[in-house]
Design an enzyme around this catalytic site. Structure first.
Site, PDB file in Angstrom:
ATOM      1  CE  LYS A   1      37.954  38.944  30.752  1.00 46.66           C
ATOM      2  NZ  LYS A   1      36.690  39.477  31.254  1.00 46.66           N
TER       3      LYS A   1
ATOM      4  NE  ARG B   1      39.365  43.993  35.792  1.00 46.38           N
ATOM      5  CZ  ARG B   1      40.047  42.881  35.541  1.00 46.38           C
ATOM      6  NH1 ARG B   1      40.065  42.362  34.332  1.00 46.38           N
ATOM      7  NH2 ARG B   1      40.704  42.276  36.516  1.00 46.38           N
TER       8      ARG B   1
END
Ligand code: 7PJ
Length: 341
Positions: A281, A316
């Site tokens: 991210k 994840r």
């Protein structure tokens, strides 16, 4: 009205955790056997916004019960299988069922415990995908991977996609809107019996990063997740089926993400298992200087280890091999003779 929160702290691991628990000086963190907390930070949020904090030798009011598919000794690794043309981190490389299936198989060989199949990019600024298109993308991939014996979750906000995915063999539902996007999603999940991942987000993907605001991000996210858990229970989705996720990058600026990460253990107070997704991210890129999402492996692994050491039950990730290998080293250092963490 003053609201009180308890953040587990003074974490100890492996044999230390066992000793602390035996001596009555610690308790298992989120039901994870290899990790114990020995302190709690008592956080009181007063009317008007003042927050007071102090350490106590207390216990969380609610212990976490682990769903059977979770592992009390280590976090599970959820590998990301994108079936989207615009996913920012793999450029839509798997926008094609065959390639997505092969990618999922590869992640399983690398050690993934769960494959999270998604057909709608929810990255900042992205547009939604029509339901029929989302179904067309994900169902063949889910069916093939489930048929091959793998545990599959579906990353979707839509009730019809949830239902079709479960019928095709998916075993978990992962909704980045925590069942708020589709008015039918709650009922769809009440009828099902699978685990459901409730992720926090502020705003919708298209606009969420424009100007996210919180009074206290860690506590606001906690309150929101607690309210979603209560709403699910009220709608007939048993608490034992729920997994919470603070939603790194979803309506959160750089500082917000750091605050949530630092205080991640706070979310164990929700009394449900926890998932974290920070892989590749922008927040990782901001910390490492790596502008290319696909090259943010090292930073992502660092974040995953932090989450694991703070009792996350599911990680994840895109980079399964790197994550699994790094976890093996931490696990050996924490408990050389055991299989903890
Ligand atoms: C997350 C997710 C996350 C959960 C995405 C990306 C954006 N589901 N789906 N948690 N992120 N539960 O992978 O960068 O953080 S899509």
């Amino acid at each position: 009205m003053t609201r009180t929160y308890f953040r587990p702290a003074g974490l100890v691991y492996g044999p230390d955790a066992a000793l602390a628990i035996n001596e009555g000086r610690g308790a298992s963190l989120g039901g994870i056997s290899a990790t114990a907390y020995t302190l709690v930070e008592r956080i009181e949020r007063h009317e008007g916004g003042n927050i007071s904090r102090r350490f106590e030798t207390g216990r969380l009011p609610r212990a976490t019960a682990l769903a059977p598919f979770l592992d009390a000794s280590r976090p599970l690794v959820m590998g990301i299988v994108n079936v989207t043309p615009d996913s920012f981190s793999d450029g839509g490389l798997s926008f094609d069922a065959g390639r997505a299936i092969a990618h999922g198989e590869q992640l399983i060989r690398e050690g993934a415990d769960i494959l999270d199949v998604g057909g709608e990019s929810t990255r900042p600024g992205s547009e939604g995908v029509p339901e029929d298109e989302e179904l067309r993308r994900v169902i063949p991939v889910i069916a093939a991977l489930a048929q091959a014996g793998h545990r599959v979750s579906v990353d979707t906000r839509k009730a019809r996609v949830m239902r079709a995915a479960l019928a095709a063999g998916a075993e978990l539902v992962n909704d980045v809107s925590a069942l708020t996007f589709d008015p039918e999603a709650m009922a769809a999940m009440a009828e099902a019996s699978c685990p459901v991942i409730l992720m926090h987000a502020q705003g919708d993907p298209k606009t969420m990063q424009l100007n996210p605001r919180y009074d206290d991000v860690a506590l606001d996210v906690y309150d929101w997740l607690a309210a979603r858990i209560a709403a699910c229970e009220a709608a007939g989705i048993a608490r034992a089926r729920l997994i919470a996720d603070p939603g790194i990058g979803f309506g959160k600026n750089f500082r917000h993400n750091l605050d949530v990460m630092r205080q991640f253990a706070l979310y164990h107070g929700l009394g449900v298992p926890l998932l974290v997704g920070l892989s590749r991210k922008a927040f990782i890129g901001a910390l490492t200087g790596e502008k290319v999402a696909g090259q943010r492996i090292n930073g992502s692994v660092g974040g995953a280890l932090w989450a694991a050491l703070n009792g996350a039950h599911i990680l994840r990730v895109h980079d399964v091999k790197a994550t699994v290998e790094a976890l093996a080293v931490v696990r050996a250092a924490v408990a050389p003779d055991e299989s903890g963490l």
